[in-house]
Motif scaffolding. Structure first.
Motif, mmCIF file in Angstrom:
data_model
loop_
_atom_site.group_PDB
_atom_site.id
_atom_site.type_symbol
_atom_site.label_atom_id
_atom_site.label_comp_id
_atom_site.label_asym_id
_atom_site.label_seq_id
_atom_site.Cartn_x
_atom_site.Cartn_y
_atom_site.Cartn_z
ATOM 1 N N PRO A 293 49.620 86.958 55.234
ATOM 2 C CA PRO A 293 48.820 85.794 54.821
ATOM 3 C C PRO A 293 48.504 85.847 53.329
ATOM 4 N N ASP A 294 48.051 84.711 52.789
ATOM 5 C CA ASP A 294 47.616 84.684 51.391
ATOM 6 C C ASP A 294 46.517 85.713 51.192
ATOM 7 N N TYR A 295 46.523 86.343 50.030
ATOM 8 C CA TYR A 295 45.577 87.419 49.758
ATOM 9 C C TYR A 295 44.245 86.843 49.300
ATOM 10 N N LYS A 296 43.156 87.311 49.904
ATOM 11 C CA LYS A 296 41.818 86.865 49.535
ATOM 12 C C LYS A 296 40.902 88.064 49.365
ATOM 13 N N VAL A 297 39.941 87.954 48.451
ATOM 14 C CA VAL A 297 38.973 89.033 48.237
ATOM 15 C C VAL A 297 37.569 88.446 48.252
ATOM 16 N N ASP A 298 36.616 89.249 48.666
ATOM 17 C CA ASP A 298 35.209 88.843 48.629
ATOM 18 C C ASP A 298 34.657 89.051 47.226
ATOM 19 N N VAL A 299 34.021 88.035 46.667
ATOM 20 C CA VAL A 299 33.456 88.116 45.325
ATOM 21 C C VAL A 299 32.033 88.635 45.406
ATOM 22 N N ARG A 300 31.725 89.639 44.579
ATOM 23 C CA ARG A 300 30.394 90.236 44.569
ATOM 24 C C ARG A 300 29.361 89.243 44.036
#
Length: 720
Positions: free
Chosen positions: A635-642
């Motif tokens: 899947p498309d890569y996603k990260v949680d933003v602090r």
């Protein structure tokens, strides 16, 4: 160490990338696996080179910089994991008197103290053991954990209860919550006795089986540190109980209260609660006294009951420690003054060439076994062809080897260099597959060009692809990969996802039943929608480590987008031509800057861009990539933003700061996820101004940038 001023930005970025990977590897070997490959001195040299490069090229500091890492991950440990309430840090190192004097001066500067102001510090010997944190709740031992990566360690509570030096409960004057930190170690005499018992047990076992006894088959510990680490990290606490482990306290972690306001005062309280402290723990007022104490401990080193590798200095006042704070992995208020390495002479019997996962040809020296500092060593890494040429070593030479810890040593001198003997010829073809072995421009390493056709690389690439840090496919261990390679079932990563075609053939083979076969195939099916960063890292593209893979995908989000990026770089390299009279290094620097700009990812430089382009320029790599993406769908890569009040903002501190030094202010900003800049621009989000701010305030007004004073900044810091 290379002359930093002579390096281009591309060369510096490439070396920083290589150092990050190399140091991370050696951290894991030392901290997580208790199987170090290089000496303390050699490791320290790598770290110092990295620090010097980062100082010379601060804009190239990587997200995975070794200066931001502590210890090693315990992800693969069979023991339960424990999250530390307060991070367990590492220490920066000093290697000579001048660096210690500079450390004391740096503390004064940071705290804005007068040049002649005394800075009281404690000094104690640095024991070579396994770091441990012991948590007491209501004065009763609740939990004990190894350091791990500083944030998560291994739960060794049951084992620690068998160490006599560690109290099961504390005195009534101890706080309700207190974590004592120190080192688990094994005394030299106990280590010798343990190895003797293991030898006797091995002989008795052989006799009980009516087998010939071979001492080489007995697993003995190489040194006291490995013995202590191996004994503490036992799943069976009874094994730990049978080993002579000891403990020495040197600090503390989480706490509900402190019994004193100085380092020495708290340590004395810890001693009163029943913990052993170093008998060499002292308090001094200046650098000269610290260095004199260092000399005294160094003179006693050989006769001390346990191994040490230096002396640790810590600022005594705790309020000053709090102000000084921490850099990425170490406190600003402490430093370890390391001892010089230990040396011995021996013969270099042979030089073997090993081929690594990326095709790197690494020379390994085989030595006549020699004891150095109480450890028997028989192998030494010779690094590369340049190092062999520098030393002029050949099989048959008499060499001086050096070590400063429980590790493979380094060759520091060739005593028979002038004797008439043919020079060692570094191979120009891979010893594993016969493919040409070449050295890339600007590189010191020689690499096989065989790629996946090289048996050495094929196995290592596949093993890396399924490893925990990459796809993490359960059941595909080294033995299984080799079996499938021998059967011709797998040659490239995509083949792993086609193994179901061989199900019926696999069932019934030695060691395989229907349940185990179906379990393996289910593990593989579970990875058909893998994390894109893990998949990218698993391909083993040069310079693309786990952190870099994540950084690339944070911006470019999909693997097809990364391929398009690589193709853009290929086109950019082909279309860029040198300007009239442009020197080659300037031309290369111009290309590298264009590539780095096109990538557009902070801390990811041109070296990564070249590696991606080189990978996709090879037709067999493109075919392997396409085959793989036909089998898996990441899947498309996603990260949680602090989330933070100033996270992601650029802040400028200007004027005379009255409540903190400039370094302290910048450290606070970075700790809150912001970037501290030196000049005002349209990218500036916030200005913290003290008296005499001057022209920067005028520019801020022109650009409409928010300006606050130190008191308002303090409120932001308190609010986090």
């Amino acid at each position: 160490m290379a002359d930093m001023s002579a390096l281009t930005e591309a060369e510096a970025a490439n070396r920083l990338m290589r150092l990050a990977k190399l140091i991370a590897h050696h951290n894991a070997r030392y901290h997580a696996e208790d199987a170090p490959e290089i000496s303390d001195a050699e490791y320290d040299a790598l770290v110092r080179e990295n620090s010097a490069l980062e100082a010379a090229f601060p804009h190239l500091v990587r997200a995975d910089s070794p200066n931001r890492q502590v210890g090693a991950s315990v992800e693969t440990s069979p023991l339960a994991k424990v999250a530390h309430e307060k991070r367990m840090m590492s220490l920066d190192n000093a290697f000579d008197d001048a660096e210690v004097e500079e450390f004391v001066a740096r503390v004064r500067r940071y705290l804005a103290l007068p040049a002649d102001a005394p800075v009281a510090m404690t000094a104690e010997d640095k024991i070579d053991g396994l770091s441990l944190s012991i948590r007491y709740e209501n004065r009763v031992l609740k939990q004990a954990a190894t350091r791990g990566d500083g944030q998560v360690g291994e739960d060794v509570t049951a084992n620690v209860r068998h160490i006599a030096d560690i109290p099961q409960s504390l005195r009534d004057d101890a706080p309700d919550l207190f974590e004592v930190r120190g080192e688990v170690y094994m005394a030299k005499a106990d280590f010798v006795a343990l190895n003797a018992r293991l030898m006797v047990a091995g002989q008795a076992l052989a006799e009980s089986k009516n087998e010939a006894f071979d001492p080489e088959t007995v697993r003995q510990f190489a040194n006291p540190r490995n013995a202590a680490a191996g004994s503490l990290r036992q799943k069976d606490a009874a094994v730990t109980a049978s080993r002579p482990l000891r403990f020495l306290a040197h600090g503390w972690g989480a706490h509900s209260a402190l019994p004193a306001d100085t380092q020495m005062g708290v340590m004395q309280a810890i001693g009163r609660w029943g913990f052993p402290l170093s008998e060499h723990l002292r308090r001094f007022e200046n650098a000269a006294e610290l260095l004199a104490h260092y000399r005294g401990i160094e003179a006693l080193r050989a006769d001390m009951p346990y191994d040490i590798d230096g002396v640790v200095y810590k600022v005594d006042r705790l309020d000053w420690q709090e102000r000084l704070g921490f850099v990425a992995k170490a406190p600003r208020w402490a430093i370890a003054h390391k001892f010089p390495a230990e040396r011995a002479q021996t013969d270099l019997v042979a030089i073997d060439i090993q081929v690594g996962r990326t095709g790197k040809l690494t020379p390994v020296g085989r030595l006549t076994p020699v004891t150095v500092g109480g450890v028997v060593v028989s192998n030494v890494t010779l690094h590369n062809a340049d190092e062999i040429a520098r030393l002029g070593v050949r099989p048959g030479d008499r060499v001086v080897v050096q070590r400063a810890g429980d590790v493979i040593p380094q060759v520091v001198e060739n005593l028979t260099r002038e004797e008439p003997r043919n020079a060692f010829v570094f191979p120009d073809h891979c010893p594993a597959c016969g493919s040409e072995a070449v050295r890339e421009e600007g590189e010191v390493d020689v690499r096989c060009t065989g790629g996946l056709i090289c048996p050495a690389q094929r196995f290592e690439r596949l093993r890396h692809f399924v490893s925990r840090g990459a796809l993490d496919i359960e059941g595909l261990g080294e033995k299984t990969i080799q079996e499938f390679l021998d059967l011709g079932w797998i040659d490239e990563p995509a083949d792993i996802f086609r193994l179901s075609q061989h199900r019926d053939e696999l069932v019934g083979r030695k060691g395989w039943q229907e349940k185990s076969v179906d379990g393996l195939l289910e593990s593989i099916r579970a990875k058909t929608s893998p994390d894109a960063a893990r998949l990218l890292f698993g391909l083993g593209i040069r310079h693309v480590g786990a952190v870099t893979a994540r950084d690339l995908l944070k911006r470019h989000t999909t693997l097809p987008a990364l391929r398009a990026l690589a193709e853009d770089i290929i086109a950019l390299r082909a279309a860029t031509e040198p300007l009239p009279d442009e020197p080659p290094h300037r031309f290369q620097a111009r290309i590298d800057k264009a590539i780095a700009d096109h990538i557009g990812v902070e801390n990811v430089g041109a070296a990564v861009g070249h590696a991606l382009a080189d990978f996709f320029h090879e037709p067999h790599n493109v075919q392997a990539w396409e085959d793989l993406l036909n089998e898996v769908s990441p899947p498309d890569y996603k990260v949680d933003v602090r989330e933070s009040a100033v996270s992601g903002q650029t802040i400028v501190f200007t004027g005379k700061l009255e409540t903190m030094s400039r370094d302290e202010a910048k450290a606070q900003a970075e700790a809150l996820g912001a970037k501290a800049a030196g000049s005002v621009s349209a990218k500036t989000d916030l200005i913290v101004a003290g008296p005499g701010a001057g022209s920067k305030l005028k520019k801020a007004a022109e650009l409409g940038i928010r300006v606050i004073d130190e008191a308002e900044w303090a409120e932001i810091v308190r609010g986090g």
